[in-house]
Enzyme design. Structure first.
Site, PDB file in Angstrom:
ATOM      1  N   ILE A  18       0.843  -1.190   0.000  1.00  0.00           N
ATOM      2  CA  ILE A  18       0.000   0.000   0.000  1.00  0.00           C
ATOM      3  C   ILE A  18       0.880   1.243   0.000  1.00  0.00           C
ATOM      4  CG2 ILE A  18      -1.829   1.242   1.224  1.00  0.00           C
ATOM      5  CD1 ILE A  18      -2.324  -1.512   2.724  1.00  0.00           C
ATOM      6  N   CYS A  19       0.663   2.101  -0.955  1.00  0.00           N
ATOM      7  CA  CYS A  19       1.391   3.366  -1.033  1.00  0.00           C
ATOM      8  C   CYS A  19       0.565   4.412  -0.277  1.00  0.00           C
ATOM      9  CB  CYS A  19       1.593   3.775  -2.495  1.00  0.00           C
ATOM     10  SG  CYS A  19       2.498   5.323  -2.696  1.00  0.00           S
ATOM     11  N   LEU A  20       0.888   4.584   0.996  1.00  0.00           N
ATOM     12  CA  LEU A  20       0.158   5.497   1.868  1.00  0.00           C
ATOM     13  C   LEU A  20       1.163   6.087   2.858  1.00  0.00           C
ATOM     14  CD1 LEU A  20      -2.681   6.575   2.696  1.00  0.00           C
ATOM     15  CD2 LEU A  20      -2.862   4.592   4.215  1.00  0.00           C
TER      16      LEU A  20
END
Length: 182
Positions: free
Chosen positions: A121-123
């Site tokens: 997850i790119c967060l």
């Protein structure tokens, strides 16, 4: 907790690894402070779970708090409404000062511009914007919000390359946060 006998039994397992009176031997890497923090976080989620978020039964039946799983149902009124997802959290001994490793796992990885097909997850809150004030619940709510704001189900443009070349641990990725629209 007396009004929640199931929670009391689960808390006993999470505290001691089983419901007998004996405590297991501690390993040198055990950190009672982060374990105690996670116990409180899990109890809060179990007592008053946010919509669509529950602690996995496997987590409740286990005694190892270094890895927990959370079930998430796609928020209503979104592209993911009713879909079932699983998040895996891995905690190191520096938690909560160091963020957990969080990935989607299982059969259904959401198709989203910030979620790779391997579950990464790119967060930003999972890396550079992490704060010790955050919790398992706040991470889950942030991910649910990210899913809710999605306008089109699609993978990140570099999904194929990233999945082939990335480190197993997404925290070792140097993310480039360039899209705040999703």
């Amino acid at each position: 907790m007396n009004d929640h006998p199931r929670l009391t039994a689960v808390f006993a397992r999470l505290s001691f690894g089983r419901t007998s009176g004996k405590k297991p031997a501690r390993k040198a890497t055990d950190n009672p402070k982060w374990e105690k923090r996670l116990q409180k976080e899990l109890m809060a989620i179990m007592k008053d779970p946010p919509d669509g978020i529950t602690v996995s039964q496997d987590t409740l039946e286990g005694s190892d708090l270094s890895q927990i799983c959370v079930n998430m149902t796609g928020p209503s009124g979104t592209l993911y409404e009713g879909e079932a997802f699983m998040l895996r959290f891995k905690f190191g001994p520096k938690y909560p000062f160091d963020s957990p490793e969080v990935v989607f796992t299982g059969e259904n990885i959401p198709v989203h511009p910030h979620i790779y097909s391997n579950g990464h997850i790119c967060l930003s809150i999972l890396t550079e914007d992490w704060s010790p004030a955050m919790s398992v619940q706040s991470v889950c709510l942030s991910i649910a919000s990210m899913l809710s704001s999605c306008k089109e189900k699609k993978r990140p443009p570099d999904n194929s390359f990233y999945v082939k070349t990335c480190h197993k641990n997404p925290k070792k990725t140097r993310w480039w946060y360039h899209d705040e629209d999703v």
